[in-house]
Design a protein around this motif. Structure first.
Motif, PDB file in Angstrom:
ATOM      1  N   GLY A 171       3.924  -3.399   7.752  1.00  7.06           N
ATOM      2  CA  GLY A 171       3.626  -4.611   8.495  1.00  7.06           C
ATOM      3  C   GLY A 171       2.138  -4.882   8.553  1.00  7.06           C
ATOM      4  N   THR A 172       1.397  -3.922   9.077  1.00  2.00           N
ATOM      5  CA  THR A 172      -0.049  -4.089   9.185  1.00  2.00           C
ATOM      6  C   THR A 172      -0.672  -4.290   7.807  1.00  2.00           C
ATOM      7  OG1 THR A 172       0.030  -1.704   9.436  1.00  2.00           O
ATOM      8  CG2 THR A 172      -0.572  -2.987  11.374  1.00  2.00           C
ATOM      9  N   LEU A 173      -0.113  -3.580   6.832  1.00  2.00           N
ATOM     10  CA  LEU A 173      -0.668  -3.665   5.480  1.00  2.00           C
ATOM     11  C   LEU A 173      -0.570  -5.082   4.918  1.00  2.00           C
ATOM     12  CD1 LEU A 173       0.214  -0.547   3.373  1.00  2.00           C
ATOM     13  CD2 LEU A 173      -1.511  -2.229   2.806  1.00  2.00           C
ATOM     14  N   LEU A 174       0.617  -5.656   5.008  1.00  2.00           N
ATOM     15  CA  LEU A 174       0.812  -6.977   4.420  1.00  2.00           C
ATOM     16  C   LEU A 174       0.052  -8.052   5.192  1.00  2.00           C
ATOM     17  CD1 LEU A 174       4.557  -7.089   3.324  1.00  2.00           C
ATOM     18  CD2 LEU A 174       2.530  -7.291   1.900  1.00  2.00           C
ATOM     19  N   ASP A 175      -0.219  -7.802   6.459  1.00  2.00           N
ATOM     20  CA  ASP A 175      -0.933  -8.800   7.245  1.00  2.00           C
ATOM     21  C   ASP A 175      -2.440  -8.554   7.239  1.00  2.00           C
ATOM     22  OD1 ASP A 175       1.494  -9.891   7.780  1.00  2.00           O
ATOM     23  OD2 ASP A 175       1.770  -8.829   9.670  1.00  2.00           O
ATOM     24  N   ASP A 194      -6.343  -7.975   5.499  1.00  2.00           N
ATOM     25  CA  ASP A 194      -7.106  -8.650   4.445  1.00  2.00           C
ATOM     26  C   ASP A 194      -7.118  -7.764   3.199  1.00  2.00           C
ATOM     27  OD1 ASP A 194     -10.022  -7.116   4.648  1.00  2.00           O
ATOM     28  OD2 ASP A 194      -8.870  -7.199   6.527  1.00  2.00           O
ATOM     29  N   ALA A 195      -7.579  -8.355   2.115  1.00  2.00           N
ATOM     30  CA  ALA A 195      -7.473  -7.698   0.815  1.00  2.00           C
ATOM     31  C   ALA A 195      -8.206  -6.361   0.795  1.00  2.00           C
ATOM     32  CB  ALA A 195      -8.025  -8.613  -0.272  1.00  2.00           C
ATOM     33  N   GLU A 196      -9.318  -6.271   1.506  1.00  2.00           N
ATOM     34  CA  GLU A 196     -10.129  -5.060   1.443  1.00  2.00           C
ATOM     35  C   GLU A 196      -9.388  -3.870   2.046  1.00  2.00           C
ATOM     36  OE1 GLU A 196     -14.483  -3.618   3.054  1.00  2.00           O
ATOM     37  OE2 GLU A 196     -13.974  -5.754   3.023  1.00  2.00           O
ATOM     38  N   ARG A 197      -8.904  -4.057   3.285  1.00  2.00           N
ATOM     39  CA  ARG A 197      -8.171  -2.966   3.912  1.00  2.00           C
ATOM     40  C   ARG A 197      -6.888  -2.677   3.147  1.00  2.00           C
ATOM     41  NH1 ARG A 197      -7.541  -4.694   9.954  1.00  2.00           N
ATOM     42  NH2 ARG A 197      -7.797  -6.694   8.910  1.00  2.00           N
ATOM     43  N   PHE A 198      -6.292  -3.732   2.589  1.00  2.00           N
ATOM     44  CA  PHE A 198      -5.075  -3.551   1.795  1.00  2.00           C
ATOM     45  C   PHE A 198      -5.342  -2.593   0.642  1.00  2.00           C
ATOM     46  CE2 PHE A 198      -2.092  -4.798  -1.543  1.00  2.00           C
ATOM     47  CZ  PHE A 198      -0.903  -4.868  -0.844  1.00  2.00           C
ATOM     48  N   ALA A 199      -6.442  -2.839  -0.068  1.00  2.00           N
ATOM     49  CA  ALA A 199      -6.767  -2.000  -1.222  1.00  2.00           C
ATOM     50  C   ALA A 199      -7.047  -0.565  -0.776  1.00  2.00           C
ATOM     51  CB  ALA A 199      -7.969  -2.570  -1.959  1.00  2.00           C
ATOM     52  N   ALA A 200      -7.787  -0.426   0.326  1.00  2.00           N
ATOM     53  CA  ALA A 200      -8.110   0.912   0.812  1.00  2.00           C
ATOM     54  C   ALA A 200      -6.840   1.673   1.175  1.00  2.00           C
ATOM     55  CB  ALA A 200      -9.030   0.806   2.031  1.00  2.00           C
ATOM     56  N   ALA A 201      -5.954   1.003   1.897  1.00  2.00           N
ATOM     57  CA  ALA A 201      -4.712   1.650   2.309  1.00  2.00           C
ATOM     58  C   ALA A 201      -3.886   2.035   1.087  1.00  2.00           C
ATOM     59  CB  ALA A 201      -3.915   0.722   3.215  1.00  2.00           C
ATOM     60  N   LEU A 202      -3.876   1.176   0.098  1.00  2.00           N
ATOM     61  CA  LEU A 202      -3.097   1.468  -1.103  1.00  2.00           C
ATOM     62  C   LEU A 202      -3.603   2.720  -1.794  1.00  2.00           C
ATOM     63  CD1 LEU A 202      -2.007  -1.629  -3.119  1.00  2.00           C
ATOM     64  CD2 LEU A 202      -0.759  -0.142  -1.574  1.00  2.00           C
ATOM     65  N   SER A 203      -4.918   2.828  -1.926  1.00  3.92           N
ATOM     66  CA  SER A 203      -5.421   4.008  -2.639  1.00  3.92           C
ATOM     67  C   SER A 203      -5.152   5.254  -1.813  1.00  3.92           C
ATOM     68  CB  SER A 203      -6.909   3.846  -2.935  1.00  3.92           C
ATOM     69  OG  SER A 203      -7.668   4.171  -1.807  1.00  3.92           O
ATOM     70  N   LEU A 222       2.234   1.472  -7.673  1.00  2.32           N
ATOM     71  CA  LEU A 222       1.219   1.331  -6.644  1.00  2.32           C
ATOM     72  C   LEU A 222      -0.153   1.102  -7.255  1.00  2.32           C
ATOM     73  CD1 LEU A 222       2.162   3.556  -3.783  1.00  2.32           C
ATOM     74  CD2 LEU A 222       0.130   2.207  -3.668  1.00  2.32           C
ATOM     75  N   HIS A 223      -0.381   1.788  -8.354  1.00  3.43           N
ATOM     76  CA  HIS A 223      -1.689   1.656  -8.977  1.00  3.43           C
ATOM     77  C   HIS A 223      -1.895   0.223  -9.445  1.00  3.43           C
ATOM     78  CE1 HIS A 223      -5.245   3.630 -10.434  1.00  3.43           C
ATOM     79  NE2 HIS A 223      -5.156   2.884 -11.529  1.00  3.43           N
ATOM     80  N   ARG A 224      -0.842  -0.371  -9.981  1.00  2.00           N
ATOM     81  CA  ARG A 224      -0.958  -1.774 -10.394  1.00  2.00           C
ATOM     82  C   ARG A 224      -1.152  -2.651  -9.175  1.00  2.00           C
ATOM     83  NH1 ARG A 224       3.040  -0.413 -13.987  1.00  2.00           N
ATOM     84  NH2 ARG A 224       4.630  -1.410 -12.730  1.00  2.00           N
ATOM     85  N   LEU A 225      -0.475  -2.277  -8.083  1.00  4.13           N
ATOM     86  CA  LEU A 225      -0.615  -3.063  -6.861  1.00  4.13           C
ATOM     87  C   LEU A 225      -2.049  -3.072  -6.380  1.00  4.13           C
ATOM     88  CD1 LEU A 225       2.378  -2.331  -4.508  1.00  4.13           C
ATOM     89  CD2 LEU A 225       1.947  -4.252  -6.010  1.00  4.13           C
ATOM     90  N   SER A 226      -2.728  -1.952  -6.530  1.00  4.26           N
ATOM     91  CA  SER A 226      -4.060  -1.882  -5.942  1.00  4.26           C
ATOM     92  C   SER A 226      -5.051  -2.748  -6.710  1.00  4.26           C
ATOM     93  CB  SER A 226      -4.538  -0.433  -5.896  1.00  4.26           C
ATOM     94  OG  SER A 226      -4.508   0.113  -7.190  1.00  4.26           O
ATOM     95  N   ASP A 227      -4.722  -3.090  -7.942  1.00  4.63           N
ATOM     96  CA  ASP A 227      -5.599  -4.009  -8.667  1.00  4.63           C
ATOM     97  C   ASP A 227      -5.425  -5.428  -8.139  1.00  4.63           C
ATOM     98  OD1 ASP A 227      -6.500  -1.975 -10.196  1.00  4.63           O
ATOM     99  OD2 ASP A 227      -5.076  -2.321 -11.814  1.00  4.63           O
TER     100      ASP A 227
END
Lengths: 260, 260
Positions: free
Chosen positions: A71-75, A77-86, B106-111
């Motif tokens: 939930g928090t991830l999809l809502d 911004d792109a920066e935190r999204f990318a950080a969380a993904l990695s 996930l790796h593709r997602l992070s791009d």
DNA sequence: CGTCCACCTTGACCTCAGGTCAAGGTCAAG
DNA sequence: CTTGACCTTGACCTGAGGTCAAGGTGGACG
């Protein structure tokens, strides 16, 4: 009447997104996907926006992201999204490495059910050829498993010690006589003889006595030593007596032997 | 009094085996490890046999074997043990492959957070350079995600279609005028003109009309088509009108367009 | 002797991502 | 009118333990 106007039903939406109906409702309960409008029958009717959100959630969930985080991830911004993904990706990598290690452990297990590494298995495999009783070998196998659990850091030197012992014909002979001694009476005079011979043999090889010093530096030494040493002896009073005599002689010669 | 005679306590046993106290009790409850004798205080006292069993269970559990299977496994003969182990190993391998696939996703997602494969991202990336409004690009991104969920087997040709469209300057121009049209009144006469131009442009390229035939062979065609097509149009009556006009013209020219 | 701290006991409930079952309402087709 | 496929809610189940509560026990310190 208004049945087909509002959108698709939950079953269709679930099928399109590749999840089950129950999963969709689960996402509703967690607040990951908003509940859509209901039609006149109370059925949920999904529109394209709901479907889009559902697909996003499912994709992240399939990638191993915790539902609570999505939930928090999809809502975000792109920066935190990318950080969380990695971050998630790193955790996945760790988990993969962990599973690979488990599989390797398992692979070794399937060669020999004794839960021991190759080197220890090799030592055990040598024993029957040297004339050891199969039951004795089985007992040694158990002792090794136990030792590995209790003193993992000393396991390698323990195996090395065993290897050296097997290279010494006198020790092999003494050990086999100790095994035979199990059937003797506890007060049989030959036991004292055997204990003397064993202690002399051990004292003649100072490198074998170095190991106890190594694992004496760890806590709980007495408990661990006692555990390994008394394993399998409970019902053999003769064995206990033999062990005690050998320990006494070693102590008398100045070798520090922990008392349990 | 008799405190230290019987064996070690649960905490020590757990520490030696590398598990928690709670885990040991859990194993007792499942019957994987027999409950040891209690001392005068009611504490469990573990002997070497218990420890050995505990280590065996823990090792198998750490390798990913279900606890429910471990009991039968450890009590089975070597043959079934080996067979079961290789089975577990296979499942572990599958799981690892699965996790690797997830990590790659996930790796593709992070791009790019759009949940789309590379080729589709490339198409979207071209759009701003061709003069498309960022909001339009975002809408296309959503449409692609939706399409991929609804018509996965037709996704590649859909992307191909988009690529071809972007190569046609006239189509690019028409699309951008359609975007501008959102702010027009629904009865603006320019809408009909635009619809004609769009239909003519589409009809001039028969290969672009082949895709609908492909995904018409799937069930639920109307629902899927409608979902993708009406996505984002709810609050733009002008867009709905434009779409309807273009569809009418295509149908008039003999192209089969599903009605939602 | 009291007190503190670490350890042990049991039992009940929580986790995560849903699955299963039950009991009933709704819709389209035969 | 019945059948069968779909939908609704709610309550309980899974695996492998974790957490909390409330209390018993042993040893060390003062």
């Amino acid at each position: 009447m208004n049945r087909s106007a509002g959108g698709i039903t939950i079953g269709q939406a679930a099928a399109f997104a590749g999840v089950t109906i129950k999963t969709v409702r689960h996402y509703h309960k967690l607040g990951l996907v908003e509940e859509p409008e209901r039609d006149s029958s109370g059925y949920r009717r999904y529109g394209s926006d709901d479907l889009l959100r559902l697909v996003q959630v499912r994709t992240l969930a399939a990638a191993g992201v915790q539902l609570a985080d999505i939930g928090t991830l999809l809502d975000a911004d792109a920066e935190r999204f990318a950080a969380a993904l990695s971050d998630v990706e790193q955790r996945l990598t760790d988990r993969i490495d962990d599973l690979v290690a488990r599989r390797d452990t398992l692979h070794r297990l399937s060669d020999d059910r004794a839960l021991l590494p190759d080197r220890a298995c090799a030592v055990l495999d040598r024993m029957p050829g040297l004339g050891f009783d199969p039951d004795y070998v089985a007992g040694q196998r158990e002792a090794l498993v136990l030792f590995r659990a209790l003193v993992p850091e000393g396991f390698d030197s323990f195996v090395t010690q065993l290897e050296h012992r097997l290279d010494d014909p006198e020790f092999v002979d003494l050990t086999q006589r100790s095994w035979d001694a199990l059937s003797w009476e506890p007060d049989d005079p030959r036991i004292a003889e055997l204990a003397s011979a064993l202690a002399d043999n051990l004292l003649a090889k100072p490198e074998l006595l170095a190991m106890p010093a190594e694992f004496r530096s760890q806590p709980d030494t007495a408990a661990r030593y006692g555990m390994v040493n008394t394993h399998g002896q409970e019902e053999w009073p003769t064995s206990a007596r033999l062990t005690a005599l050998v320990e006494d002689k070693l102590r008398a010669a100045g070798v520090p032997v922990p008392r349990q």
